[in-house]
Design an enzyme around this catalytic site. Sequence first.
Site, PDB file in Angstrom:
ATOM      1  N   HIS A 106      38.621  42.257  45.223  1.00 18.31           N
ATOM      2  CA  HIS A 106      39.634  41.519  45.982  1.00 18.31           C
ATOM      3  C   HIS A 106      41.053  41.979  45.676  1.00 18.31           C
ATOM      4  O   HIS A 106      41.968  41.708  46.444  1.00 18.31           O
ATOM      5  CB  HIS A 106      39.488  40.002  45.760  1.00 18.31           C
ATOM      6  CG  HIS A 106      39.907  39.502  44.421  1.00 18.31           C
ATOM      7  ND1 HIS A 106      39.009  39.275  43.394  1.00 18.31           N
ATOM      8  CD2 HIS A 106      41.117  39.150  43.931  1.00 18.31           C
ATOM      9  CE1 HIS A 106      39.662  38.805  42.338  1.00 18.31           C
ATOM     10  NE2 HIS A 106      40.938  38.732  42.645  1.00 18.31           N
ATOM     11  N   ASP A 139      32.401  41.730  43.532  1.00 16.78           N
ATOM     12  CA  ASP A 139      33.840  41.713  43.284  1.00 16.78           C
ATOM     13  C   ASP A 139      34.260  42.750  42.244  1.00 16.78           C
ATOM     14  O   ASP A 139      35.059  42.474  41.356  1.00 16.78           O
ATOM     15  CB  ASP A 139      34.323  40.321  42.868  1.00 16.78           C
ATOM     16  CG  ASP A 139      35.836  40.167  43.068  1.00 16.78           C
ATOM     17  OD1 ASP A 139      36.416  40.985  43.807  1.00 16.78           O
ATOM     18  OD2 ASP A 139      36.425  39.245  42.475  1.00 16.78           O
ATOM     19  N   SER A 219      43.559  39.247  37.880  1.00 16.18           N
ATOM     20  CA  SER A 219      42.329  39.786  38.458  1.00 16.18           C
ATOM     21  C   SER A 219      42.159  41.259  38.153  1.00 16.18           C
ATOM     22  O   SER A 219      43.077  42.063  38.359  1.00 16.18           O
ATOM     23  CB  SER A 219      42.344  39.611  39.976  1.00 16.18           C
ATOM     24  OG  SER A 219      41.758  38.403  40.351  1.00 16.18           O
TER      25      SER A 219
END
Length: 369
Positions: A106, A139, A219
């Site tokens: 992402h 992911d 992230s």
Amino acid sequence: MASEGENRQGRPGRFPVWAVVVLAIVGAVVLVGAGVLGGLTLRNATSASGVRPLSADSQSVCDAEKVAEDVLPSIVTIGVHAGDGSGGTGSGEIITADGYILTNNHVIAPAAEGAEIVVLYNDGSTHPAKLVGRSPRADIAVVKVQGSGLPVIRQGDSASLKVGQPVVALGAPLGLSSTVTTGVVSALGRTVPVQSDSDRNAVLADAIQTDASINPGNSGGALVDCAGRLVGVNSAIATVPGASGVAGGGSVGIGFAVPEAVAMPIAQQIIETGKVVYPTFGLSVSPVVPGQNGEGEPGLYVQAVVPGGPADEAGLQAGDIITKVDGQPVSSVDDLTAKQLTSKPGDKVTITYVRDGKTNRTSVTLGNG
């Protein structure tokens, strides 16, 4: 029809899906992002910066100053810039001396549509990067910069983690590069679905839960043990519904990382082939509510079985209701996805199912998807 690994509702493994967000940032907006398998042996020796190794002895708190000194040279901030002026920021870690970088899908998803990637090193220099490959289902993604002799994060062993073990998170929360926070492993083995940019949920399979403070921008960054070895890729946080601010108020001490044992094989396969191949059950399923199987249990209704596929060879049929996988209850397609992400083709999986009111068991040998 929902195929294996697909879930249109999402069950976050004991966590409400509305309370879980991923951690890349676009301005002040949290990207809600995605979710699989892995060949090439990657370097896991000490970093090229010549740092000294850390003790792996059990301890109650990591020496964060020492971890920062040793690990930060291998941590990067990743910026993604689209032609329309939009963009986002995330984190990553250098996993080979010639410039392969591990991050979340992402973080870099816009690059699949042509957005540019720029990597900021710990020393302040910036370099263009290209997308090598990605796994929206897990992911996980890999990007590449041109270089040699780069500082490499050492690979740890997520399978050896213990609840309560101290860990350190490194990354760029809210774009603040080279940030270090400390905490512990709060829980292990979580299944955490998060929204993906593909047509199905991403699943953080066998995820590590930590109270180390992580926020949007973390992230793709590293979760390391006290010896500075990579044990997880920080990916999502749980937030309080209705809280104000970015990501519903930011960190509340419940963060999730993709374990190294899941992330690195995926990265290896991406580096070798540019894509990811998933093991397959060879069936399509949809969730059923408790009571529909005659035992008051939730389960997965088998809608179709691929002729000659793994499930067919194991004797499963359309109309069966799967209640357990390897002895663990299942109620969401995400549970099958998690099993795929933590398995490889050829692995045997025990399936408990109900047919005509009778409970049966069979062994499915996962196929190569």
